[in-house]
Design an enzyme around this catalytic site. Sequence first.
Site, short mmCIF file in Angstrom:
data_model
loop_
_atom_site.label_atom_id
_atom_site.label_comp_id
_atom_site.label_asym_id
_atom_site.label_seq_id
_atom_site.Cartn_x
_atom_site.Cartn_y
_atom_site.Cartn_z
N HIS A 1 -2.13 0.26 7.14
CA HIS A 1 -2.34 -1.09 6.54
C HIS A 1 -3.85 -1.32 6.45
CE1 HIS A 1 -1.60 -5.13 5.45
NE2 HIS A 1 -1.06 -5.63 6.54
N HIS B 1 0.85 2.86 -2.05
CA HIS B 1 1.21 1.48 -1.71
C HIS B 1 2.71 1.35 -1.82
CE1 HIS B 1 1.48 -2.87 -1.81
NE2 HIS B 1 0.29 -2.88 -1.28
N ASP C 1 -8.21 -0.82 -0.53
CA ASP C 1 -9.06 -0.30 0.55
C ASP C 1 -9.95 0.86 0.10
OD1 ASP C 1 -8.15 -2.12 2.42
OD2 ASP C 1 -6.49 -0.84 3.04
N1 ACO Z 1 -1.58 10.50 0.83
C1 ACO Z 1 -0.74 11.54 0.61
N2 ACO Z 1 0.56 11.38 0.33
C2 ACO Z 1 1.02 10.13 0.29
C3 ACO Z 1 0.19 9.01 0.49
C4 ACO Z 1 -1.15 9.24 0.77
N3 ACO Z 1 -1.98 8.21 0.98
N4 ACO Z 1 0.93 7.89 0.37
C5 ACO Z 1 2.16 8.29 0.11
N5 ACO Z 1 2.22 9.63 0.05
C6 ACO Z 1 3.40 10.45 -0.24
C7 ACO Z 1 4.16 10.73 1.04
O1 ACO Z 1 3.74 11.88 1.68
C8 ACO Z 1 5.57 10.83 0.50
O2 ACO Z 1 5.69 12.09 -0.12
P1 ACO Z 1 6.99 12.95 0.01
O3 ACO Z 1 8.08 12.11 -0.61
O4 ACO Z 1 6.67 14.18 -0.72
O5 ACO Z 1 7.21 13.13 1.49
C9 ACO Z 1 5.63 9.78 -0.61
O6 ACO Z 1 4.28 9.67 -1.07
C10 ACO Z 1 6.14 8.42 -0.14
O7 ACO Z 1 5.31 8.01 0.97
P2 ACO Z 1 5.76 7.04 2.13
O8 ACO Z 1 4.78 7.17 3.25
O9 ACO Z 1 7.18 7.23 2.44
O10 ACO Z 1 5.61 5.65 1.41
P3 ACO Z 1 5.49 4.24 2.08
O11 ACO Z 1 5.88 3.24 1.08
O12 ACO Z 1 6.18 4.20 3.39
O13 ACO Z 1 3.92 4.18 2.39
C11 ACO Z 1 1.70 3.62 2.55
C12 ACO Z 1 3.01 3.33 1.83
C13 ACO Z 1 1.89 3.47 4.03
C14 ACO Z 1 0.66 2.63 2.07
C15 ACO Z 1 1.26 5.06 2.22
O14 ACO Z 1 1.03 5.19 0.84
C16 ACO Z 1 0.05 5.50 3.02
O15 ACO Z 1 0.19 5.95 4.15
N6 ACO Z 1 -1.19 5.36 2.45
C17 ACO Z 1 -2.39 5.66 3.19
C18 ACO Z 1 -2.81 4.49 4.07
C19 ACO Z 1 -3.36 3.35 3.26
O16 ACO Z 1 -4.17 3.53 2.36
N7 ACO Z 1 -2.95 2.13 3.63
C20 ACO Z 1 -3.41 0.92 2.96
C21 ACO Z 1 -2.25 0.25 2.28
S1 ACO Z 1 -2.78 -1.02 1.18
C22 ACO Z 1 -3.42 -2.25 2.12
O17 ACO Z 1 -3.11 -2.45 3.28
C23 ACO Z 1 -4.50 -3.06 1.41
#
Ligand code: ACO
Length: 377
Positions: free
Chosen positions: A223, A262, A314
Amino acid sequence: MEAKEKFYPGLDGVVVAETKISFLDTVQSEIVIKGYDLIKLAESKEYLDIVHLLLEEKLPNSIEIAEMKKNLKGEYVIPEELLDMFKHLPENTHPMDGLRTGISALAGYDNNLDERSLTANKKRAYQLIGRVPNIVANSYRIIQKLEPILPDENLSYSANFFYMLTGRIPTSLEEKIFDQSLVLYSEHEMPNSTFTARVIASTQSDLYGALTGAVASLKGNLHGGANEAVMYMLNEAGSVEKFEELLETKLFKKEKIMGFGHRVYMKKMDPRALLMKEALKELCDIKGDDTLYKMCEAGERIMEREKGIYPNLDYYAAPVYWMLGIPIPLYTPIFFSARTVGLCAHVIEQHANNRLFRPRVSYIGERHVFNKTTGQL
Ligand code: ACO
């Protein structure tokens, strides 16, 4: 035997509240805040206009904004004991933990803590909006054994916040960009921290408790913590080539890349990120060094090619704050400070129309049968 209810891991797609505050319209690609598109607001309004919009249900006219600015200046100062308390925290306390401690402690200074009326909560909300920047900047400074920088009422809200964070008065462009980042961070529907605040508020707990929980939620790097993680990653690389290598190695190791993805708009760029990208370009042009901008663009290309995933706010807020000379550990607390108004609006709404959050589980553990004959388990 009860029917097994459907389980939604991470509450993905589950609607948990009816709200008049905000909504991510993925069809029209709009972040709707009290009926307005957040991006249009960020292009034309200041952070305090958004504070008025979220707490008073309308954009302010010139008299209303002047009144609000005057009143807020009276809320900048924090109790002296809080400054003393920060002196006792260990030096490795993360600024988000300092902030969490500070907000939690404010409850003790509220003589009307049990009052949950709209008037009482709005009064607290304005106090928090005035005080949180001071807590963010000075908890960090004091824990780092630096002298606190007291608020300067002659500066605008954002210029004063920037001044307490950096020790210098921003140029008008820096002030504009910093203020815009606060607008972009101000409110965003139902992220984990807002949900946390509403869950806490639903027990009839107070605003300080709800916000204290929200700080803890926002600290995590899935987050709000992502913005500082992005900057550490960019600094670790230092050049376009090394950044590309770093991202490719991380992706090969199946690591998450901070600042990308996201829950709601995974396959599209977060519209807020675009404004911070433009701000980064502007700051790089002035400095005459576009390394950071080029690194970020290279990261975007790799993530689009390899994962079909796009930047969130971010990813671009972090290098913008770096170019503004703000210490990295303060990036997530700044996000929280800007979000204070959105969180307060949600707690107010929750208190006004409350039903306790109390979900169920899908139990997958063991069951042991009690033997009625032997009386043994
Ligand atoms: N880098 C690499 N792969 C990613 C990323 C990432 N940042 N985000 C998602 N994916 C991939 C996952 O590995 C997954 O792939 P798969 O299906 O092949 O296993 C798929 O995309 C779905 O990802 P989830 O983690 O299940 O998606 P979720 O909706 O739970 O996650 C989240 C959303 C937590 C924001 C995720 O994209 C992430 O971890 N991003 C990095 C952290 C980040 O930037 N957070 C800030 C959020 S925005 C904010 O707070 C302003």
